[in-house]
Every structure is written in structure tokens, then in C-alpha cells.
Design an enzyme around this catalytic site. Structure first.
Site, PDB file in Angstrom:
ATOM      1  N   GLN A   1      44.493 -20.478   3.171  1.00  0.00           N
ATOM      2  CA  GLN A   1      44.386 -19.186   3.847  1.00  0.00           C
ATOM      3  C   GLN A   1      45.746 -18.509   3.938  1.00  0.00           C
ATOM      4  O   GLN A   1      45.882 -17.322   3.673  1.00  0.00           O
ATOM      5  CB  GLN A   1      43.837 -19.390   5.265  1.00  0.00           C
ATOM      6  CG  GLN A   1      42.350 -19.527   5.318  1.00  0.00           C
ATOM      7  CD  GLN A   1      41.706 -18.240   4.881  1.00  0.00           C
ATOM      8  OE1 GLN A   1      41.713 -17.253   5.593  1.00  0.00           O
ATOM      9  NE2 GLN A   1      41.196 -18.219   3.680  1.00  0.00           N
TER      10      GLN A   1
ATOM     11  N   VAL B   1      43.087 -19.142  11.686  1.00  0.00           N
ATOM     12  CA  VAL B   1      44.143 -18.689  10.755  1.00  0.00           C
ATOM     13  C   VAL B   1      43.550 -17.745   9.718  1.00  0.00           C
ATOM     14  O   VAL B   1      42.347 -17.587   9.615  1.00  0.00           O
ATOM     15  CB  VAL B   1      44.825 -19.856  10.017  1.00  0.00           C
ATOM     16  CG1 VAL B   1      45.570 -20.733  10.986  1.00  0.00           C
ATOM     17  CG2 VAL B   1      43.831 -20.649   9.185  1.00  0.00           C
TER      18      VAL B   1
ATOM     19  N   LYS C   1      42.672 -21.718  17.363  1.00  0.00           N
ATOM     20  CA  LYS C   1      42.990 -20.290  17.447  1.00  0.00           C
ATOM     21  C   LYS C   1      42.532 -19.529  16.211  1.00  0.00           C
ATOM     22  O   LYS C   1      42.243 -18.336  16.286  1.00  0.00           O
ATOM     23  CB  LYS C   1      44.499 -20.097  17.601  1.00  0.00           C
ATOM     24  CG  LYS C   1      45.045 -20.456  18.976  1.00  0.00           C
ATOM     25  CD  LYS C   1      46.524 -20.143  19.028  1.00  0.00           C
ATOM     26  CE  LYS C   1      47.081 -20.288  20.433  1.00  0.00           C
ATOM     27  NZ  LYS C   1      48.549 -20.056  20.429  1.00  0.00           N
TER      28      LYS C   1
ATOM     29  N   PHE D   1      38.283  -9.301   2.586  1.00  0.00           N
ATOM     30  CA  PHE D   1      39.523  -8.737   3.144  1.00  0.00           C
ATOM     31  C   PHE D   1      39.239  -7.632   4.144  1.00  0.00           C
ATOM     32  O   PHE D   1      40.110  -6.812   4.429  1.00  0.00           O
ATOM     33  CB  PHE D   1      40.455  -8.224   2.032  1.00  0.00           C
ATOM     34  CG  PHE D   1      40.645  -9.197   0.914  1.00  0.00           C
ATOM     35  CD1 PHE D   1      41.320 -10.393   1.129  1.00  0.00           C
ATOM     36  CD2 PHE D   1      40.130  -8.948  -0.345  1.00  0.00           C
ATOM     37  CE1 PHE D   1      41.479 -11.309   0.107  1.00  0.00           C
ATOM     38  CE2 PHE D   1      40.281  -9.859  -1.375  1.00  0.00           C
ATOM     39  CZ  PHE D   1      40.956 -11.052  -1.150  1.00  0.00           C
TER      40      PHE D   1
ATOM     41  N   GLY E   1      35.243 -16.722   1.642  1.00  0.00           N
ATOM     42  CA  GLY E   1      36.251 -17.441   0.873  1.00  0.00           C
ATOM     43  C   GLY E   1      37.134 -18.385   1.659  1.00  0.00           C
ATOM     44  O   GLY E   1      37.738 -19.288   1.084  1.00  0.00           O
TER      45      GLY E   1
ATOM     46  N   ASN F   1      41.418 -28.180   9.275  1.00  0.00           N
ATOM     47  CA  ASN F   1      41.508 -28.627   7.892  1.00  0.00           C
ATOM     48  C   ASN F   1      42.788 -28.073   7.275  1.00  0.00           C
ATOM     49  O   ASN F   1      42.833 -26.921   6.838  1.00  0.00           O
ATOM     50  CB  ASN F   1      40.275 -28.132   7.118  1.00  0.00           C
ATOM     51  CG  ASN F   1      40.246 -28.653   5.687  1.00  0.00           C
ATOM     52  OD1 ASN F   1      41.294 -28.929   5.087  1.00  0.00           O
ATOM     53  ND2 ASN F   1      39.060 -28.771   5.135  1.00  0.00           N
TER      54      ASN F   1
ATOM     55  N   GLU G   1      44.723 -14.146   8.827  1.00  0.00           N
ATOM     56  CA  GLU G   1      45.537 -12.939   8.901  1.00  0.00           C
ATOM     57  C   GLU G   1      46.984 -13.196   9.320  1.00  0.00           C
ATOM     58  O   GLU G   1      47.887 -12.460   8.915  1.00  0.00           O
ATOM     59  CB  GLU G   1      44.858 -11.940   9.836  1.00  0.00           C
ATOM     60  CG  GLU G   1      43.645 -11.320   9.165  1.00  0.00           C
ATOM     61  CD  GLU G   1      42.585 -10.840  10.116  1.00  0.00           C
ATOM     62  OE1 GLU G   1      42.171 -11.631  10.978  1.00  0.00           O
ATOM     63  OE2 GLU G   1      42.161  -9.685  10.000  1.00  0.00           O
TER      64      GLU G   1
ATOM     65  N   ARG H   1      44.953 -25.872  17.132  1.00  0.00           N
ATOM     66  CA  ARG H   1      44.546 -27.018  16.325  1.00  0.00           C
ATOM     67  C   ARG H   1      44.100 -26.571  14.927  1.00  0.00           C
ATOM     68  O   ARG H   1      43.348 -25.611  14.790  1.00  0.00           O
ATOM     69  CB  ARG H   1      43.385 -27.701  17.031  1.00  0.00           C
ATOM     70  CG  ARG H   1      42.986 -29.015  16.432  1.00  0.00           C
ATOM     71  CD  ARG H   1      41.927 -29.619  17.321  1.00  0.00           C
ATOM     72  NE  ARG H   1      41.494 -30.905  16.842  1.00  0.00           N
ATOM     73  CZ  ARG H   1      40.419 -31.524  17.326  1.00  0.00           C
ATOM     74  NH1 ARG H   1      39.729 -30.958  18.294  1.00  0.00           N
ATOM     75  NH2 ARG H   1      40.070 -32.687  16.853  1.00  0.00           N
ATOM     76  N   ILE H   2      44.577 -27.268  13.917  1.00  0.00           N
ATOM     77  CA  ILE H   2      44.198 -26.967  12.539  1.00  0.00           C
ATOM     78  C   ILE H   2      43.129 -27.977  12.124  1.00  0.00           C
ATOM     79  O   ILE H   2      43.404 -29.172  11.990  1.00  0.00           O
ATOM     80  CB  ILE H   2      45.434 -27.040  11.607  1.00  0.00           C
ATOM     81  CG1 ILE H   2      46.530 -26.059  12.068  1.00  0.00           C
ATOM     82  CG2 ILE H   2      45.032 -26.784  10.155  1.00  0.00           C
ATOM     83  CD1 ILE H   2      46.118 -24.597  12.079  1.00  0.00           C
TER      84      ILE H   2
HETATM   85 MO1  MOS Z   1      39.206  -9.090   8.270  1.00  0.00          MO
HETATM   86  S1  MOS Z   1      40.277  -7.350   7.907  1.00  0.00           S
HETATM   87  O1  MOS Z   1      38.700  -8.872   9.893  1.00  0.00           O
HETATM   88  O2  MOS Z   1      37.898  -9.159   7.212  1.00  0.00           O
END
Ligand code: MOS
Length: 739
Positions: free
Chosen positions: A637, A702, A700, A242, A468, A630, A704, A627-628
């Protein structure tokens, strides 16, 4: 569609089995022969000097090897710069055990090393530290008058256009409010730990809990004046980060320090309590003043953000600029300031900058919607911006309208009664709220290596981490797809400073950065395979260009399906048993476009007013992120990030006792994170968004984007349910019941 087509498919984690069986080891789970254990002692005061450390009783304990302090330690760099790292903010970074100065409560002051971890911990209780205390300043609220603008690199620049003050005074619809957010700590499940392996030949290998093995390696090399090739840092598995693992934390230098002094391997693990002495999300106070005409068109946007930092580093991110990316407004004054406190430096945490700024921006927009007598979603659409008004650039892509539409439809927003307190079921008030999310779509320079063997196995490697999100899986499926080999034949390697360079894992930029490098490395392998295949006598692929063929099912196939050759045949024809290619990629710096991901978040809450309990019963998050690769892992996420947003809205808060300048909620009993009972239905939608401009993959990233906007949507739903506007996160029972 071929059997080796993996992109865009909901592929399960390739490391899932290792994770659930415990085969995946974390940094403090490496038991090497002769391993000694360190226990850290941290400062009990927030500011002052150490006058004496009594280590005699600890040293007398059977099994204790040594007690390291600023007065008794091997040589370490003196200059603050040597303790800086890739993403250190401007300032003078902490030098663990360097001198007698105490800068914050929780600062490491000694390390006890013993044969057994329990012995080290017991002996640490016998160490007595005497301090000369100085008056500390930790009360953020009391210090807000001392907030000052601090310009640090590209971050934190204020922005002004037009005359926001005048426009505000003249506009018919106005709202003004102050919002607050508590200090939060990351609390990954894995404790910070490092195992420094003494190799006996001048080299040191460290298993560290880090999101950036290269960043950690460079740090160790700088601090201990070691050549880069003598240091190797590994973090093959990370139990959550995190952001807390972006910068090297002090377990790393302390483990290395002890290993070098004792000439043996040493492991240092922090306790949960000690982890509250690491960086954190800065608490903040945000003042917003918005004005619009009677149709809801924004006339003025003013946003002042006051955040906190330490006395020795200036940490800040972009908090206030987001409104100028989302909403068209001719007049804006956006300012951010910092207050310096006697505490550790904040660090990046779950969408740093965006998560804080958008909370206040999106709550203020909600308040403006009520003031203008408009639906909150309608207000956003009226002010929708097709360009970044700060840089005056259009977006490479922005499917936010579609996010709003799909999320609103899934949620059933059109059935909303605009009146607060209008819906009740039993003893519960039901409220619906929404908010917008936006996050940078960043890409950093990265490298990757692909090695294809004649037996059909493919190895793909890069020095990134996987804290993760599923980076192993992304790497493996992308490489498998590109070379047309079964996923089971692919091994992804990461979390090792000896692998090709990659940035820290953070900022939601790993897939765009490392993915682009893998894409380039696999392109190079493709090219080589085609070249070799064409060496065969009467090659079915004679004359074909790379763009004329596809790689699928172990074959190189002409796109028109007329001919094919197997990868094995190609390698036989070329008389090679392996093809190895490394590639480096970087972002398109000449781009004329702004690159962002977007989201629309809708929340339903149920509030029992009699006991103040708030439940987030429904959440819909629609995300446009290019584009995703997975959809299964990407959705995970967003789910995780939405849970983080619920935590921010309702639970997470680190409380300080200012008499001691010390965090008091330093455990998972007092620091609340959402538990299963706090998390109900979360619906994730990925809105289709094609972006060829951003990178060849159209990715792009994903992660955050799932938290940004979530706290605001929740807070807005609570207002809609109760008619009470709590502007202070987390929205706890006491705040809701207070008059
Ligand atoms: Mo994230 S806050 O860039 O690990």
C-alpha cells in the site's frame, strides 16, 4: 506460536492467483446471454444546451437497438436529490441524460446500444449533436479573484487563533510563498464499466466498477424508483480506484437505463478519454506565510487554499488544518476557498485534502528551515505538537518522533550537507529532502457475517469492496486467526450489496471498519463454540470464560495449556453443523482523543541540469499506523502510494484548452504517470505503535498515508539539489530549466 496465527505476518494475497490467471473478473467482463453493448456520446462543448440530436443514421445501422438521449429515454427521477449518494458533496448532482443542459465538456449526452460493442461505437460516430453554446469559464488562474469561502458540512471550515498577521509582522524569520498543483485524474487501469443483467422478473443485477456496492445499489434504486430488494450491485474485483469509484459514475445509470428500456442485459464501458470527464483532483493555489523566532519556534502560520469545484456541487476536503495537528503555533489563520468552474465536480483522489495541503505546508516548512538556518528535520522537532490544536485534543497515539528517527537513520540524513547544490556526481546534482505526512485514522459503521461449518470451513462476508489493497486477505487472515482455522479453509466474500452493510472502500478506513466488524462477528462465534464445547459431558473446558481460552490449530485451548477441545468436538457436543453470527460495529464517538496516522518521508533526487531530467533515486517512508495486520500488503500500500506521490511531484497533470473548456491530455500518452523507469528504491518502515483506545484491534489503517508528504519531500530534495525552488506541481523539465 500456533500454525493458525496470521496477524502481523506477511501473508500473500488470497486472491493473487485469481488476479494473475485472469479468473478475477472485472465489471465489463461478465458475458451474459443476450448481452447488448452501449457506447456513450459525450458533450463537445463545456456549457450550453442541446438543440437537436440527429440519431437517424445511427439507428439505421444494422445491429443498433436504440439511441437514448434526454428526449428519448425511460423514466428516471426528476429531483436532483435522487441522484445524490452516500458521499455526494452539497449541491445538485448530475442527472445523466436528464435534460438538454450541458454543464461540462465530457458530460454524457447519448447512449447508443447495439448487439455488438463495435457496432455501437461505429454508430455513435454517426450521431450528430447540435448545441447552443454559452460562454464557459474554465480558466482557474483567471478566476482566482472570485474565490469564496464555502461552508459545507464539517468540511472546509476556516480556523483562526491568536493574531497571525501581527505575529508575522513582529517575527524575525519569515517566509511567504505561493504553491500550485495541477488537476490530476485517477487513471485506474480498469475502465469504468457496468454490466446490467436483466433478470426478467423485475430485478436487476449490476456488475459495476465501484468502491461501494451499497452506495451504487442505493443510487440505482433512487434514480429508477426501484425497491432496494430488486437491485443488486456487485463489484467482487476492482482494477484500481484511487477514489474514482467512490461515487456512482454515469456508466451505472446508463447501463441500467438501457436494460430497463430494452428489457435485456446491457453493458456499458467508458473509454480512457471519457474517463477524463469524471471527477478529478482539484487543481489549487495555496498561499503560505510562516514566521518563527530565531530558534525556529513557529510564531505565525497563515495558509490560504484556493481550490476548484463545478457550478453544481461544492466539493472540498480539509486542506488547511493539518499544520495545526503537526506543529505548535500560537497564531494561525487558515482559510480555504473555492472557485466555481464549468467543469465536472472534483472527487476524492488519493488522500484528498491531505495530499494537497501537506504539499504546500511541508514545502513552506522547508523554506522556513533555510530561512532560520536550521536542519529541516530539526525544525519539525522543535515545533512538534502533542495535540490537535483545532479541537484541542491529545492524540490516542502518535509515534511520529519515532518515524522521523527511524527514517532519518535508514536514509542517512545526518550526513546531509545543508548547502543546496553542494553534492554533484558526474553531470548530476544530488539533493536530499524530507517532509511529514499525516492522515486521519477513520472508522465507520460496518457489519460482517461469519459462518463456521462442521467440516472446518469458515466463510466471512461483508459488502465492502477490494479495489486492490488486499481486503480479501485482511478479512480471511483476521477470521482465520481469531477462530484458529487454517487460512486455506477460509473464504472471504465481498463486493456484493446483498452482504452485510459496509461503507465504501476509501479513506484508508476499511481495515479499521470492516476489520472491527469481523473481529466482533468472530468473537460471537468463539463465544458460541465455547458454550457448545462446555455442553459435552466432563468438558475439558468446563467453567472456562472466553478470556481464559485461545482459539488455535482447530482447538479451543485453555490459556494455561491444561486442556483443550476441538472446534469439531464443540459442534458435535452442541449438535450443530454450522454456526452463523453477524455483528455490527461503530467507532467510539465518545473518544476524547484525536485519531491520526503519521509518516516521515525522506527523498533523494538526482537532477541532470543540462537536460532537466529529475530522478527520485531513493525514498524512505516510515509510517506509524497502529497495528499492522499484514506487513506485506501494508508495505505494498505504501509503495503504491509513494509512486502516486512521485507522480504528483513530477508527472501528473491534466491540461485544459480553455478555448474549448476541455481536457486535452486525456490519454496515458499525454497524461504521464510514473513508469518503471521513474521508480527506484522505496524503503517502507512500519514504526511500532500500540493504540488500544482506537478500536479493539488497535488498527488505524494504511494506504493514503503513503502519498501525503511524498510530493513535498521530492520538491524539497529538488531544491536542495539545484538551489531552485519550483512551487508548481508537477515539477517538469521546462519549469526546472526556466529562469
Ligand atoms: Mo480513497 S480517495 O478514499 O478511494
Amino acid at each position: 506460536m500456533s500454525a493458525t496465527s496470521y496477524l502481523g505476518k506477511p501473508t500473500s494475497r488470497v486472491d493473487g492467483r485469481a488476479k494473475v490467471t485472469g479468473a478475477a473478473k472485472y465489471a465489463a467482463e461478465y458475458g451474459v446471454p443476450g448481452l447488448a453493448h452501449g457506447f456513450v456520446i459525450t458533450s463537445a462543448i463545456a456549457k450550453g444546451r442541446i438543440t437537436r440530436i440527429h440519431t437517424g443514421d445511427a439507428l439505421a445501422v444494422d445491429g443498433v437497438l436504440d439511441v437514448f438521449t434526454h428526449a428519448h429515454r425511460p423514466r428516471m427521477a426528476a429531483a436532483h436529490e435522487k441522484y445524490g449518494d452516500d458521499i455526494a458533496p452539497p449541491g445538485a448532482p448530475l442527472r445523466p441524460l436528464h435534460d438538454d443542459r450541458i454543464r461540462f465538456s465530457g458530460q454524457p449526452v447519448a447512449l447508443v446500444v447495439a448487439e455488438e460493442a463495435e457496432t455501437a461505437r461505429y454508430a455513435a460516430s454517426l450521431v450528430r449533436v447540435e448545441y447552443e453554446r454559452q460562454a464557459h469559464v474554465t480558466d482557474f488562474e483567471a478566476q482566482r479573484g472570485r474565490a469564496a469561502v464555502v461552508k459545507t458540512g464539517g468540511e472546509g471550515h476556516s480556523h483562526r487563533r491568536g493574531d497571525a498577521k501581527k505575529a508575522f509582522a513582529q517575527a524575525p524569520v519569515r517566509v511567504e510563498a505561493e504553491y500550485r498543483m495541477a488537476v490530476e485524474h485517477h487513471n485506474p487501469m480498469e475502465m469504468f464499466g457496468a454490466t446490467a443483467v436483466w433478470e426478467g422478473d423485475g430485478r436487476i443485477t449490476v456488475y459495476d466498477k465501484t468502491q461501494g456496492p451499497l452506495n451504487a445499489r442505493d443510487y440505482v434504486a433512487n434514480v429508477f424508483a426501484m425497491p432496494l430488494e430488486k437491485v443488486r450491485v456487485l463489484s467482487p474485483y476492482v482494477g484500481g480506484g484511487f477514489g474514482s469509484g467512490l461515487r456512482p459514475q454515469y456508466e451505472l445509470p446508463l447501463a441500467v437505463l438501457a436494460a430497463r428500456a430494452l428489457k435485456r442485459s446491457v453493458q456499458v464501458t467508458l473509454t480512457r478519454q471519457q474517463m477524463f470527464g469524471l471527477g478529478y483532483r482539484a487543481g489549487n493555489i495555496q498561499s503560505l506565510a510562516l514566521a518563527a523566532d530565531r530558534d525556529g519556534r513557529l510564531a505565525s502560520f497563515r495558509h490560504e487554499f484556493i481550490g476548484m469545484t463545478s457550478q453544481f456541487e461544492d466539493f472540498q476536503r480539509d486542506y488547511v488544518t493539518w499544520s495545526s495537528l503537526l506543529y505548535t503555533c500560537p497564531n494561525a489563520t487558515l482559510v480555504q476557498k473555492l472557485v466555481k468552474l464549468d467543469q465536472n465536480t472534483p472527487c476524492d483522489m488519493r488522500a484528498p485534502g491531505g495530499a494537497e495541503g501537506l504539499y504546500a505546508i511541508e514545502c513552506a516548512m522547508d523554506e522556513l528551515a533555510y530561512a532560520a538556518n536550521l536542519d529541516p528535520l530539526a525544525l519539525r522537532l522543535i515545533n512538534y505538537s502533542d495535540k490537535d490544536q483545532i479541537e484541542d485534543r491529545p492524540y490516542s497515539s502518535k509515534a511520529l518522533r519515532e518515524c522521523y528517527r527511524q527514517a532519518a537513520e535508514r536514509f542517512g540524513w545526518s550526513k546531509r550537507n545543508p548547502q543546496p547544490r553542494s553534492t554533484k556526481e558526474g553531470s548530476e546534482l544530488i539533493g536530499w529532502g524530507m517532509a511529514t505526512g499525516i492522515w486521519e485514522a477513520m472508522q465507520l459503521p460496518a457489519s460482517a457475517r461469519a459462518v463456521l461449518s462442521a467440516d472446518g470451513n469458515l466463510e466471512i462476508a461483508s459488502a465492502t469492496a477490494d479495489m486492490g489493497p488486499g481486503t480479501y486477505t485482511m478479512m480471511a487472515q483476521l477470521a482465520a486467526d481469531m477462530l484458529g482455522v487454517p487460512l486455506d479453509n477460509v473464504t472471504a466474500k465481498l463486493g456484493d450489496s446483498a452482504l452485510p452493510d459496509a461503507p465504501v472502500e476509501g479513506g484508508s478506513f476499511t481495515t479499521s471498519s470492516v476489520g472491527s466488524a469481523i473481529h466482533a462477528a468472530c468473537r460471537a462465534v468463539q463465544k458460541e463454540l465455547l458454550r457448545l464445547a462446555q455442553r459435552a459431558a466432563r468438558s475439558p473446558l468446563a467453567g472456562a470464560k472466553l478470556d481464559d481460552v485461545v482459539f488455535a490449530d482447530g482447538m479451543i485451548r485453555r490459556k494455561d495449556g491444561s486442556a483443550e477441545a476441538s472446534l469439531a468436538d464443540a459442534m458435535r457436543a452442541g449438535k450443530v453443523d454450522r454456526i452463523e453470527k453477524e455483528a455490527s460495529t461503530k467507532p467510539n464517538e465518545k473518544s476524547k482523543y484525536a485519531h491520526y496516522t503519521h509518516s516521515a518521508v525522506f527523498a533523494e533526487v538526482r537532477v541532470d541540469e543540462q537536460i532537466g531530467v529529475i530522478r527520485v533515486t531513493r525514498m524512505v517512508s516510515a509510517v506509524a499506523a497502529g497495528r499492522i495486520l499484514n506487513p506485506k500488503l501494508a508495505a505494498s500500500q505504501i509503495l503504491g502510494a509513494v509512486v502516486g506521490g512521485i507522480g504528483m511531484a513530477l508527472h501528473e497533470e491534466t491540461a485544459t484548452d480553455h478555448r474549448f473548456g476541455r481536457y486535452m491530455t486525456h490519454n496515458l500518452a499525454d497524461y504521464h504517470v510514473p513508469a518503471h523507469a521513474d521508480v527506484h528504491a522505496i524503503d517502507v518502515i512500519f514504526v511500532e505503535e500500540k493504540d488500544d483506545e482506537i478500536n479493539p484491534l488497535g488498527v488505524k489503517g494504511v494506504g493514503e498515508i503513503g502519498i501525503v508528504g511524498t510530493a513535498a519531500a521530492t520538491a524539497n530534495a529538488i531544491y536542495h539539489a539545484t538551489g531552485k525552488r519550483v512551487r508548481d506541481l508537477p515539477i517538469t523539465i521546462d519549469k526546472l530549466m526556466r529562469d
